[in-house]
Design a protein around this motif. Structure first.
Motif, PDB file in Angstrom:
ATOM      1  N   SER A  74       1.098  -1.284  -0.030  1.00  0.00           N
ATOM      2  CA  SER A  74       0.123  -0.064  -0.184  1.00  0.00           C
ATOM      3  C   SER A  74       0.609   1.345  -0.081  1.00  0.00           C
ATOM      4  O   SER A  74       0.023   2.433  -0.683  1.00  0.00           O
ATOM      5  CB  SER A  74      -1.017   0.168   1.491  1.00  0.00           C
ATOM      6  N   PHE A  75       1.566   1.223   0.570  1.00  0.00           N
ATOM      7  CA  PHE A  75       3.153   2.247   0.560  1.00  0.00           C
ATOM      8  C   PHE A  75       4.289   2.418  -1.485  1.00  0.00           C
ATOM      9  O   PHE A  75       4.789   1.346  -0.721  1.00  0.00           O
ATOM     10  CB  PHE A  75       4.548   1.993   1.369  1.00  0.00           C
ATOM     11  N   GLY A  76       3.430   3.913  -1.574  1.00  0.00           N
ATOM     12  CA  GLY A  76       3.554   3.700  -2.839  1.00  0.00           C
ATOM     13  C   GLY A  76       4.300   2.385  -3.885  1.00  0.00           C
ATOM     14  O   GLY A  76       3.696   1.647  -3.507  1.00  0.00           O
ATOM     15  N   LYS A  77       4.623   2.415  -5.274  1.00  0.00           N
ATOM     16  CA  LYS A  77       4.561   2.109  -6.124  1.00  0.00           C
ATOM     17  C   LYS A  77       5.483   1.364  -7.115  1.00  0.00           C
ATOM     18  O   LYS A  77       4.974   0.084  -8.131  1.00  0.00           O
ATOM     19  CB  LYS A  77       3.333   2.572  -7.747  1.00  0.00           C
ATOM     20  N   VAL A  78       6.641   1.652  -6.419  1.00  0.00           N
ATOM     21  CA  VAL A  78       7.916   1.208  -7.395  1.00  0.00           C
ATOM     22  C   VAL A  78       8.298   0.620  -5.876  1.00  0.00           C
ATOM     23  O   VAL A  78       8.574   0.869  -4.516  1.00  0.00           O
ATOM     24  CB  VAL A  78       8.657   2.067  -8.163  1.00  0.00           C
ATOM     25  N   ILE A  79       9.043  -0.461  -6.477  1.00  0.00           N
ATOM     26  CA  ILE A  79      10.616  -0.357  -5.771  1.00  0.00           C
ATOM     27  C   ILE A  79      12.110  -0.201  -6.108  1.00  0.00           C
ATOM     28  O   ILE A  79      11.760  -0.561  -7.146  1.00  0.00           O
ATOM     29  CB  ILE A  79      10.505  -2.271  -5.145  1.00  0.00           C
ATOM     30  N   TRP A  80      12.957   0.640  -5.341  1.00  0.00           N
ATOM     31  CA  TRP A  80      13.699   0.927  -5.321  1.00  0.00           C
ATOM     32  C   TRP A  80      15.212  -0.049  -5.492  1.00  0.00           C
ATOM     33  O   TRP A  80      14.751  -0.298  -4.111  1.00  0.00           O
ATOM     34  CB  TRP A  80      14.836   2.279  -4.786  1.00  0.00           C
ATOM     35  N   VAL A  81      15.902  -0.834  -6.598  1.00  0.00           N
ATOM     36  CA  VAL A  81      16.866  -2.191  -6.475  1.00  0.00           C
ATOM     37  C   VAL A  81      18.120  -1.492  -7.292  1.00  0.00           C
ATOM     38  O   VAL A  81      18.007  -0.240  -7.951  1.00  0.00           O
ATOM     39  CB  VAL A  81      16.653  -2.747  -7.272  1.00  0.00           C
ATOM     40  N   HIS A  82      19.163  -1.668  -6.931  1.00  0.00           N
ATOM     41  CA  HIS A  82      20.517  -2.262  -7.240  1.00  0.00           C
ATOM     42  C   HIS A  82      20.292  -3.053  -8.731  1.00  0.00           C
ATOM     43  O   HIS A  82      19.878  -3.586  -8.633  1.00  0.00           O
ATOM     44  CB  HIS A  82      21.317  -2.732  -6.551  1.00  0.00           C
ATOM     45  N   CYS A  83      20.526  -2.006  -9.556  1.00  0.00           N
ATOM     46  CA  CYS A  83      20.512  -2.098 -10.887  1.00  0.00           C
ATOM     47  C   CYS A  83      21.157  -2.985 -11.202  1.00  0.00           C
ATOM     48  O   CYS A  83      22.450  -3.697 -10.970  1.00  0.00           O
ATOM     49  CB  CYS A  83      20.958  -1.393 -12.055  1.00  0.00           C
ATOM     50  N   PRO A  84      21.418  -4.093 -12.402  1.00  0.00           N
ATOM     51  CA  PRO A  84      21.554  -5.441 -12.476  1.00  0.00           C
ATOM     52  C   PRO A  84      22.920  -5.260 -13.367  1.00  0.00           C
ATOM     53  O   PRO A  84      24.250  -6.030 -13.527  1.00  0.00           O
ATOM     54  CB  PRO A  84      20.798  -6.417 -12.940  1.00  0.00           C
ATOM     55  N   GLU A  85      23.394  -4.248 -14.108  1.00  0.00           N
ATOM     56  CA  GLU A  85      24.136  -3.482 -14.653  1.00  0.00           C
ATOM     57  C   GLU A  85      25.129  -2.691 -13.965  1.00  0.00           C
ATOM     58  O   GLU A  85      26.473  -3.157 -13.723  1.00  0.00           O
ATOM     59  CB  GLU A  85      23.578  -3.610 -16.000  1.00  0.00           C
ATOM     60  N   CYS A  86      24.063  -1.693 -13.512  1.00  0.00           N
ATOM     61  CA  CYS A  86      25.841  -0.608 -13.233  1.00  0.00           C
ATOM     62  C   CYS A  86      25.834  -0.274 -11.706  1.00  0.00           C
ATOM     63  O   CYS A  86      26.182   0.824 -11.130  1.00  0.00           O
ATOM     64  CB  CYS A  86      24.942   0.681 -14.272  1.00  0.00           C
ATOM     65  N   ASP A  87      25.095  -1.343 -10.798  1.00  0.00           N
ATOM     66  CA  ASP A  87      24.410  -0.903  -9.508  1.00  0.00           C
ATOM     67  C   ASP A  87      24.376   0.055  -9.146  1.00  0.00           C
ATOM     68  O   ASP A  87      23.927   0.338  -7.902  1.00  0.00           O
ATOM     69  CB  ASP A  87      25.817  -1.394  -9.083  1.00  0.00           C
ATOM     70  N   LYS A  88      23.182   0.879  -9.552  1.00  0.00           N
ATOM     71  CA  LYS A  88      23.142   2.395  -9.158  1.00  0.00           C
ATOM     72  C   LYS A  88      21.264   2.267  -8.607  1.00  0.00           C
ATOM     73  O   LYS A  88      20.830   1.012  -9.255  1.00  0.00           O
ATOM     74  CB  LYS A  88      23.445   2.958  -9.768  1.00  0.00           C
ATOM     75  N   ALA A  89      20.848   3.472  -8.014  1.00  0.00           N
ATOM     76  CA  ALA A  89      19.977   3.184  -7.815  1.00  0.00           C
ATOM     77  C   ALA A  89      18.504   2.635  -9.278  1.00  0.00           C
ATOM     78  O   ALA A  89      18.439   3.624  -9.963  1.00  0.00           O
ATOM     79  CB  ALA A  89      18.922   3.899  -6.991  1.00  0.00           C
ATOM     80  N   ALA A  90      17.463   1.381  -9.500  1.00  0.00           N
ATOM     81  CA  ALA A  90      16.627   1.661 -10.712  1.00  0.00           C
ATOM     82  C   ALA A  90      15.395   1.326  -9.730  1.00  0.00           C
ATOM     83  O   ALA A  90      15.301   0.786  -9.201  1.00  0.00           O
ATOM     84  CB  ALA A  90      17.433   0.581 -10.428  1.00  0.00           C
ATOM     85  N   LYS A  91      14.428   1.630 -10.881  1.00  0.00           N
ATOM     86  CA  LYS A  91      12.909   1.281 -10.830  1.00  0.00           C
ATOM     87  C   LYS A  91      12.075  -0.099 -10.670  1.00  0.00           C
ATOM     88  O   LYS A  91      13.323  -0.561 -12.072  1.00  0.00           O
ATOM     89  CB  LYS A  91      11.701   2.722 -10.962  1.00  0.00           C
TER      90      LYS A  91
END
Length: 206
Positions: A21-38
């Motif tokens: 219920s809290f937020g529509k996206v999850i922020w994860v480590h990008c599999p390629e560059c390791d930066k924040a990805a949706k």
């Protein structure tokens, strides 16, 4: 360190709702560059390097795979590449290979692979680790997005916590004991502030 301006000794009422219920996206480590990805229902999308989850049109999502050997080493620097599932598998001459970007030297190469977990077999889609996570009191404190972070700060930072109108096991009711313990309150709030600071530096906006 970034902190929200919350009233001193404020009271909080359980807002109700489950984790999703809290937020529509999850922020994860990008599999390629390791930066924040949706990450959302369509997969992972990174604005930094352009990585996008490959959507399979086949009945079973066979593009998720993991290195065939858990001890696979980079062909360039010799360091371990890890054994996480990734959505970049491809078949060559009947054999499955996985494209992996080495977290140590940054070089990309194909490695022998085996099928990873699939949504059809286990009811969930595997993915990269959460970007907003830290260690607190020997435990992992994590949030999926800013709405999740706001809710935890409001609830765990309150001097008095009250049940809300929604019955049942809400997200707040299901929080682990170590997180709700008064002895860990200051540590947990510092950890949440660190996650907020990390989110700001990474450009996370939701």
């Amino acid at each position: 360190m970034t902190e929200r301006d919350l009233p001193i000794h404020h009271r909080a009422e359980d807002p109700g709702g489950r984790l999703w219920s809290f937020g529509k996206v999850i922020w994860v480590h990008c599999p390629e560059c390791d930066k924040a990805a949706k990450k959302d229902n369509h997969g992972v999308n990174c604005n930094h390097c352009g990585h996008t989850t490959i959507q399979s049109r086949k009945p079973s999502n066979n593009r998720w795979a993991t290195p065939a050997s858990s001890k696979q080493k980079c062909t360039h620097c010799g360091e371990a590449i890890g054994n996480e599932d990734r959505p970049t598998a491809r078949t060559k001459d009947g054999e499955l290979f996985l494209q992996v970007r080495c977290p140590h030297c940054g070089e990309t190469d194909d490695y022998p692979a085996r099928p990873g977990w699939t949504t059809q077999r286990f009811g969930y889609e595997p993915g990269p680790p959460l970007f907003l996570a830290t260690q607190v009191a020997g435990e992992t404190l994590w949030v999926q997005n800013l709405a999740h972070l706001d809710a935890l700060e409001d609830w765990l930072g309150a001097k008095v916590r009250e049940r809300g109108p929604q019955p049942g096991l809400t997200m707040m009711a299901k929080l682990p004991r170590w997180m709700k313990a008064s002895t860990n309150r200051a540590k947990v709030l510092r950890g949440l502030a660190q996650l907020r600071e990390r989110a700001e530096k990474a450009g996370i906006d939701e």
